[in-house]
Scaffold this motif. Sequence first.
Motif, mmCIF file in Angstrom:
data_model
loop_
_atom_site.group_PDB
_atom_site.id
_atom_site.type_symbol
_atom_site.label_atom_id
_atom_site.label_comp_id
_atom_site.label_asym_id
_atom_site.label_seq_id
_atom_site.Cartn_x
_atom_site.Cartn_y
_atom_site.Cartn_z
ATOM 1 N N LEU A 96 -31.751 72.236 27.105
ATOM 2 C CA LEU A 96 -30.615 71.358 26.837
ATOM 3 C C LEU A 96 -30.735 70.052 27.609
ATOM 4 O O LEU A 96 -30.491 68.965 27.076
ATOM 5 C CB LEU A 96 -29.314 72.070 27.212
ATOM 6 N N ALA A 97 -31.090 70.159 28.890
ATOM 7 C CA ALA A 97 -31.249 68.963 29.711
ATOM 8 C C ALA A 97 -32.341 68.062 29.131
ATOM 9 O O ALA A 97 -32.183 66.836 29.065
ATOM 10 C CB ALA A 97 -31.579 69.351 31.145
ATOM 11 N N ARG A 98 -33.436 68.671 28.684
ATOM 12 C CA ARG A 98 -34.536 67.895 28.111
ATOM 13 C C ARG A 98 -34.112 67.230 26.802
ATOM 14 O O ARG A 98 -34.471 66.083 26.522
ATOM 15 C CB ARG A 98 -35.745 68.802 27.893
ATOM 16 N N PHE A 99 -33.330 67.950 25.980
ATOM 17 C CA PHE A 99 -32.877 67.417 24.696
ATOM 18 C C PHE A 99 -31.955 66.217 24.896
ATOM 19 O O PHE A 99 -32.061 65.208 24.186
ATOM 20 C CB PHE A 99 -32.163 68.525 23.918
ATOM 21 N N PHE A 100 -31.046 66.312 25.864
ATOM 22 C CA PHE A 100 -30.024 65.274 26.029
ATOM 23 C C PHE A 100 -30.405 64.159 26.992
ATOM 24 O O PHE A 100 -29.709 63.141 27.044
ATOM 25 C CB PHE A 100 -28.696 65.906 26.479
ATOM 26 N N ARG A 101 -31.499 64.300 27.721
ATOM 27 C CA ARG A 101 -31.829 63.247 28.677
ATOM 28 C C ARG A 101 -32.301 61.968 27.991
ATOM 29 O O ARG A 101 -32.458 60.935 28.643
ATOM 30 C CB ARG A 101 -32.876 63.745 29.663
ATOM 31 N N THR A 102 -32.526 62.026 26.658
ATOM 32 C CA THR A 102 -32.845 60.794 25.937
ATOM 33 C C THR A 102 -31.663 59.838 25.943
ATOM 34 O O THR A 102 -31.837 58.638 25.705
ATOM 35 C CB THR A 102 -33.229 61.108 24.476
ATOM 36 N N PHE A 103 -30.460 60.354 26.233
ATOM 37 C CA PHE A 103 -29.260 59.511 26.278
ATOM 38 C C PHE A 103 -28.933 59.057 27.699
ATOM 39 O O PHE A 103 -28.033 58.233 27.897
ATOM 40 C CB PHE A 103 -28.063 60.268 25.701
ATOM 41 N N GLY A 104 -29.620 59.607 28.685
ATOM 42 C CA GLY A 104 -29.369 59.238 30.075
ATOM 43 C C GLY A 104 -29.630 60.410 31.004
ATOM 44 O O GLY A 104 -29.861 61.544 30.551
ATOM 45 N N ALA A 105 -29.598 60.145 32.300
ATOM 46 C CA ALA A 105 -29.872 61.177 33.300
ATOM 47 C C ALA A 105 -28.815 62.277 33.241
ATOM 48 O O ALA A 105 -27.618 61.998 33.218
ATOM 49 C CB ALA A 105 -29.910 60.565 34.693
ATOM 50 N N VAL A 106 -29.269 63.526 33.215
ATOM 51 C CA VAL A 106 -28.382 64.682 33.134
ATOM 52 C C VAL A 106 -28.141 65.231 34.543
ATOM 53 O O VAL A 106 -29.088 65.494 35.289
ATOM 54 C CB VAL A 106 -28.986 65.785 32.240
ATOM 55 N N ALA A 135 -24.326 60.119 23.913
ATOM 56 C CA ALA A 135 -24.786 61.442 23.497
ATOM 57 C C ALA A 135 -24.022 61.987 22.306
ATOM 58 O O ALA A 135 -24.508 62.883 21.604
ATOM 59 C CB ALA A 135 -24.685 62.420 24.662
ATOM 60 N N VAL A 136 -22.832 61.467 22.043
ATOM 61 C CA VAL A 136 -22.049 61.920 20.890
ATOM 62 C C VAL A 136 -22.812 61.657 19.590
ATOM 63 O O VAL A 136 -22.560 62.303 18.569
ATOM 64 C CB VAL A 136 -20.666 61.231 20.888
ATOM 65 N N ALA A 137 -23.769 60.732 19.646
ATOM 66 C CA ALA A 137 -24.585 60.442 18.457
ATOM 67 C C ALA A 137 -25.419 61.652 18.042
ATOM 68 O O ALA A 137 -25.913 61.707 16.915
ATOM 69 C CB ALA A 137 -25.502 59.245 18.734
ATOM 70 N N ALA A 138 -25.562 62.630 18.944
ATOM 71 C CA ALA A 138 -26.324 63.840 18.615
ATOM 72 C C ALA A 138 -25.520 64.816 17.771
ATOM 73 O O ALA A 138 -26.050 65.852 17.362
ATOM 74 C CB ALA A 138 -26.790 64.533 19.898
ATOM 75 N N ASN A 139 -24.250 64.519 17.506
ATOM 76 C CA ASN A 139 -23.463 65.402 16.654
ATOM 77 C C ASN A 139 -24.114 65.501 15.278
ATOM 78 O O ASN A 139 -24.431 64.494 14.650
ATOM 79 C CB ASN A 139 -22.034 64.865 16.500
ATOM 80 N N GLY A 140 -24.325 66.735 14.831
ATOM 81 C CA GLY A 140 -24.968 66.948 13.537
ATOM 82 C C GLY A 140 -26.482 67.030 13.610
ATOM 83 O O GLY A 140 -27.123 67.358 12.609
ATOM 84 N N ALA A 141 -27.046 66.745 14.796
ATOM 85 C CA ALA A 141 -28.503 66.840 14.947
ATOM 86 C C ALA A 141 -28.934 68.296 14.839
ATOM 87 O O ALA A 141 -28.200 69.207 15.210
ATOM 88 C CB ALA A 141 -28.930 66.260 16.292
ATOM 89 N N VAL A 142 -30.124 68.515 14.327
ATOM 90 C CA VAL A 142 -30.645 69.873 14.194
ATOM 91 C C VAL A 142 -31.362 70.268 15.479
ATOM 92 O O VAL A 142 -32.272 69.581 15.929
ATOM 93 C CB VAL A 142 -31.605 69.973 12.995
ATOM 94 N N TRP A 143 -30.912 71.374 16.069
ATOM 95 C CA TRP A 143 -31.554 71.867 17.289
ATOM 96 C C TRP A 143 -32.967 72.336 16.960
ATOM 97 O O TRP A 143 -33.172 73.016 15.953
ATOM 98 C CB TRP A 143 -30.730 73.012 17.879
ATOM 99 N N PRO A 144 -33.936 72.019 17.791
ATOM 100 C CA PRO A 144 -35.313 72.448 17.511
ATOM 101 C C PRO A 144 -35.403 73.966 17.368
ATOM 102 O O PRO A 144 -34.863 74.708 18.187
ATOM 103 C CB PRO A 144 -36.086 71.971 18.749
#
Length: 267
Positions: A58-68, A124-133
């Motif tokens: 999860l941290a790796r997925f969301f760190r594209t939006f900033g430091a977790v 990070a809200v832009a990830a809403n609807g994204a498909v989890w790997p």
Amino acid sequence: EAAPAPGEPTKKRKKKKAATAEGAAAGGAATPGPDAPPADDRTVFVGNLPVEATKKELARFFRTFGAVASVRKRSVAVAGAKVDVDGDDALMRRVCANAGKLSGAKRTTNAYVVFESAASAAAAVAANGAVWPSKQTDDAAAAAYLGDAAETFHLRVDRATPARDGGEHLRTAFVGNAPRDASEEGLRSFFAAHLAEAGGHAAIENVRVVRDPKEHRGVGVAYVLLKDRAALPAALELDGAAYAEPGGAARPLRVTPCGKRTKKDAP
């Protein structure tokens, strides 16, 4: 050992700072500084997450939006276990989670991701609807638990304390009489197929299944939030349509316009 001179950091503090720096360098969760905004402003809610997803992933997925700063998982359905303290549900859940004793009540779980900055949480809200790997596993026990479940999960991402626009109910379909094993992903795919002309999955903002807080089983109610109010009439055409999860019994759905949602309906 002599006490440190005034203004000199203790060895304990030095060690903590070093550990924090090492964690950030390795791509893990970092500790926010003293001037960080309140945690609620830096936190996003993540729903429809597969149970096997780890906090590190999860941290790796969301760190594209900033430091977790941190990640915590919630609402994991567990099978139950005997613990030393009778009636201590929290302890029982921790024991089951650590031992991997999960219940088949639901395939997904929820999580909260805390960023170092509020700006990162907003992005990070832009990830809403994204498909989890999708994730494959060589672990026999995990494979037996996962079975033939479809490895597609459209994430539901929102601020932990979202500012409701006041008009969401005007583009939300209320779903009643759903099977108790109804899943967010299953209902989303069912509605997306019918809304193909409106964009399919792209027409849906999120799906939320209401569950019993203790057993995590559905109570027969769900909400389908659409991105555009114009797609609602097409969604309402599914009123009376039979729906079933794979291997389950079909039930005719009751699909109606949603009344105004309350604070209790928020994730």
